[in-house]
Scaffold this motif. Structure first.
Motif, PDB file in Angstrom:
ATOM      1  N   TYR A  87       1.316   4.129  -3.296  1.00 47.37           N
ATOM      2  CA  TYR A  87       0.612   5.616  -2.170  1.00 47.37           C
ATOM      3  C   TYR A  87       2.249   6.224  -3.114  1.00 47.37           C
ATOM      4  O   TYR A  87       2.173   7.429  -3.480  1.00 47.37           O
ATOM      5  CB  TYR A  87       0.616   5.791  -1.355  1.00 47.37           C
ATOM      6  N   GLY A 105      -5.901   0.984   7.603  1.00 46.86           N
ATOM      7  CA  GLY A 105      -5.749   2.589   7.872  1.00 46.86           C
ATOM      8  C   GLY A 105      -4.634   3.253   8.407  1.00 46.86           C
ATOM      9  O   GLY A 105      -4.873   4.354   8.372  1.00 46.86           O
ATOM     10  N   THR A 120       0.505  -1.127  -0.051  1.00 49.84           N
ATOM     11  CA  THR A 120      -0.262   0.049  -0.448  1.00 49.84           C
ATOM     12  C   THR A 120       1.198   1.434   0.332  1.00 49.84           C
ATOM     13  O   THR A 120       0.547   2.301  -1.218  1.00 49.84           O
ATOM     14  CB  THR A 120      -1.031   0.455   0.891  1.00 49.84           C
ATOM     15  N   ASP A 165      -3.382   6.492   5.846  1.00 51.78           N
ATOM     16  CA  ASP A 165      -4.067   7.328   5.698  1.00 51.78           C
ATOM     17  C   ASP A 165      -4.515   8.276   7.132  1.00 51.78           C
ATOM     18  O   ASP A 165      -4.409   9.613   6.772  1.00 51.78           O
ATOM     19  CB  ASP A 165      -5.968   6.803   5.476  1.00 51.78           C
ATOM     20  N   ALA A 167      -1.343  10.240   6.625  1.00 50.11           N
ATOM     21  CA  ALA A 167      -1.316  11.056   5.737  1.00 50.11           C
ATOM     22  C   ALA A 167      -2.400  12.534   6.394  1.00 50.11           C
ATOM     23  O   ALA A 167      -2.112  13.920   6.136  1.00 50.11           O
ATOM     24  CB  ALA A 167      -1.986  10.969   4.747  1.00 50.11           C
ATOM     25  N   ASN A 168      -3.107  12.395   7.041  1.00 47.05           N
ATOM     26  CA  ASN A 168      -4.394  13.424   7.987  1.00 47.05           C
ATOM     27  C   ASN A 168      -3.862  13.549   9.053  1.00 47.05           C
ATOM     28  O   ASN A 168      -4.041  14.669   9.568  1.00 47.05           O
ATOM     29  CB  ASN A 168      -5.718  12.445   7.549  1.00 47.05           C
TER      30      ASN A 168
END
Length: 583
Positions: free
Chosen positions: A272, A330, A268, A333, A336-337
């Motif tokens: 990305y 998860g 993943t 993500d 990233a956030n």
């Protein structure tokens, strides 16, 4: 060098074979000794090699007879009495007792009645319908054996984290002592703190790789050199394989990220990176946005990171992701956030709510457990010995009257200590989720841990309903080791972790992460599902002697694998807040 885990395994086998032979009392003595050996903080074999046999006899529950067997095994690789017992009962006892519901006594009876020695023998007898003909067995037992054979054949292929990680720590300490080594770290599943691992993977950086390899294969603890080359080597230490890879210092960070895994996380993450014109591999992070064929080589493009692992994530605009989270659930993500959790640490733990004493199956006194908690700087400690009930060995569980007597004893001891001692019990869940405690007993207790010890073959729906029923019981404070599994021994209950989490959140019941390295129950994904549902968590050791309070290390990292933050874990709370929760 013989490891403590290897020694403990021999005495556990001793206990199982004695029990299979219907010997009384001795099996328990050997099991207690095995637990003390496994938890001993230093390599016992070292005492043998140093000729310090008195130190061996100072280990809890290791008397003259067991100490002499330890010396015999370290010096010769065998214990004559155990070899004689193996000849008398030639049963693959570890394999056969991995079948749910087949303990040592059952294995002994199967051998005497049908001559069953191996899993293959067991399968043949089950398929022929011979097992159900034995007195005390039946079609249901035979079907259970058939259904669990595949599990029993596969689970013994991995090492327990609690046995492999101490060896990994020793490997790192040794590598750090080598002048040519600049940096070193474990990698693979052991760095992600998975409950079981295949091999111990270690990474080192050096400008003199061959010197490091030579020193590694020459380490005194190595029992066997499997293979070696200019920059890689594999050895066996005790029963565990250790793989070392040496890289140049400039590529240590990228190699560490790559070889830590997991595979799903790396896939993943690479995808990305591709979406952002980047390429990741063990050699670094490369900007390939201006490259026509980025797959034409491993080092194509401008290398922008690789010396440190943090730099590999920063190159993609991501926060560094703790190894425990790298399971592709998860975390990318979240990085990233800016939503990665502020994970629980060992320093956040204020106490332990589930430990045992000699009142049931523990190995020491109430005073000794409290003293050990005080030495660890704990604010509080929960004594939760076994109540009598399903799944508890006869005479090992406390009656209601004995529970009241123990509460009085706890209160008396607690008056003379700075540690707040919570008088508790580990109740046993019946098939429907009942706990079997009288109301007067419940009123006297500070904390009730309710755990499944029997009926572990229930289907997932029945098991979920059973555990939810326990969670809904207002007397239950903590649902202990919810699956009842024993790693590499039995699979335990399957259940809907989200349903448990939702019920726990609604009824104010904590779900336990049992830190015993043979349990680690709940496990990472189940903890994550429970926390997402709003459930409180309790990380406990289930310690049976002072040294096993150190199991908290394994529980904390398991909770971290489930994204647990300090606020999620009730035994990080101040005492006043904890007492309010318990009542």
């Amino acid at each position: 060098m013989t490891t403590n885990a290897e020694l403990a395994g021999r005495f556990e086998e001793f206990a199982d074979l004695l029990e299979a032979d219907d010997v009384e009392y001795k099996p328990r003595a050997y099991r207690r000794a095995a637990e003390s050996i496994r938890a001993h903080p230093t390599p016992i074999a070292g005492h043998v090699e140093d000729g310090d046999r008195e130190e061996i006899k100072n280990i809890d529950h290791v008397g003259d007879a067991i100490a002499s067997k330890i010396v015999e095994y370290v010096e010769t690789g065998a214990i004559e009495e155990l070899e004689e017992l193996r000849a008398e009962l030639p049963i693959d006892i570890a394999d056969i007792t991995r079948i749910e519901g087949v303990g040592p006594k059952t294995a002994g009876k199967l051998y005497r009645e049908l001559g069953i020695e191996t899993l293959d023998d067991l399968e043949e007898a089950a398929e022929a319908g011979e097992i159900q003909e034995i007195k005390g067995f039946g079609p249901k037992t035979e079907e259970n054996i058939r259904e669990n054979l595949e599990f029993a054949r596969t689970i013994g292929q991995r090492q327990l984290l609690g046995e492999a990680r101490p060896l990994a720590d020793d490997v790192l300490a040794y590598l750090e002592s080598i002048d040519a080594v600049e940096r070193c770290e474990v990698a693979g599943s052991i760095r992600r703190w998975r409950e079981t691992i295949g091999d111990v993977d270690v990474l080192a950086s050096s400008e003199a790789a061959e010197d490091v390899i030579d020193a590694f294969v020459g380490w005194d603890s190595v029992d066997d050199e499997i293979e070696s080359g200019p920059a890689k080597a594999s050895v066996r230490v005790g029963e565990i394989r250790v793989d070392l890879r040496v890289v140049v210092p400039d590529e240590f960070g990228s190699a560490l990220q790559y070889f830590t895994g997991s595979k799903d996380h790396n896939v993943t993450l690479r995808n990305y990176a591709i979406d952002r014109g980047m390429k990741l591999n063990e050699y670094g992070a490369f900007d390939v946005s201006e490259i026509d064929d980025p797959d034409s080589g491993q080092r194509v493009g401008e290398r922008v990171a690789g010396e440190t692992e943090e730099g590999m994530y920063e190159a993609l605009g991501l926060e560094w992701i703790p190894p425990e989270l790298r399971e592709d659930r998860g975390e990318i993500d979240a990085a990233a956030n800016g939503d990665l959790p502020d994970l629980l640490t060992r320093d956040d733990i204020r106490g332990d709510l589930h430990c045992h004493t000699e009142w049931s199956d523990g190995n020491t006194s109430i005073d000794a457990m409290i003293e050990a908690a005080e030495q660890r700087g704990y604010d509080y400690l929960g004594i939760a010995d076994h109540a009598e009930g399903p799944g508890v060995v006869a005479d090992m569980g406390l009656t209601d009257t004995e529970i009241i007597e123990q509460v009085e004893a706890i209160r008396e001891v607690a008056a003379a200590t700075d540690v707040e001692v919570l008088a508790g019990i580990e109740a046993n869940l019946d098939a429907d989720g009942g706990i079997g405690l009288g109301e007067p007993v419940i009123e006297e207790l500070d904390v009730i841990v309710a755990s499944p010890h029997s009926g572990l073959g229930q289907d997932a729906e029945t098991a979920t309903n059973r555990l939810v029923a326990a969670i809904e019981n207002p007397a239950v404070d903590v649902l202990g080791h919810p699956s009842g599994r024993l790693l590499n021994e039995r699979s335990g209950l399957e259940f809907d972790a989200t349903a448990l989490g939702e019920a726990a959140a609604e009824h104010g019941t904590a779900l336990e992460v049992n830190s015993n390295p043979r349990r680690l129950d709940l496990w990472g994904s189940a903890v994550q599902a429970a926390i997402e549902a709003g459930a409180p968590i309790s990380v406990n050791t289930d310690a049976h002697q002072p040294s096993t309070l150190e199991y908290m290390r394994w529980g904390v990292h398991t909770a971290r694998r489930g994204w647990a933050e300090p606020a999620d874990v009730i035994n990080t709370w101040e005492l006043e807040e904890l007492r309010e929760f318990l009542h």
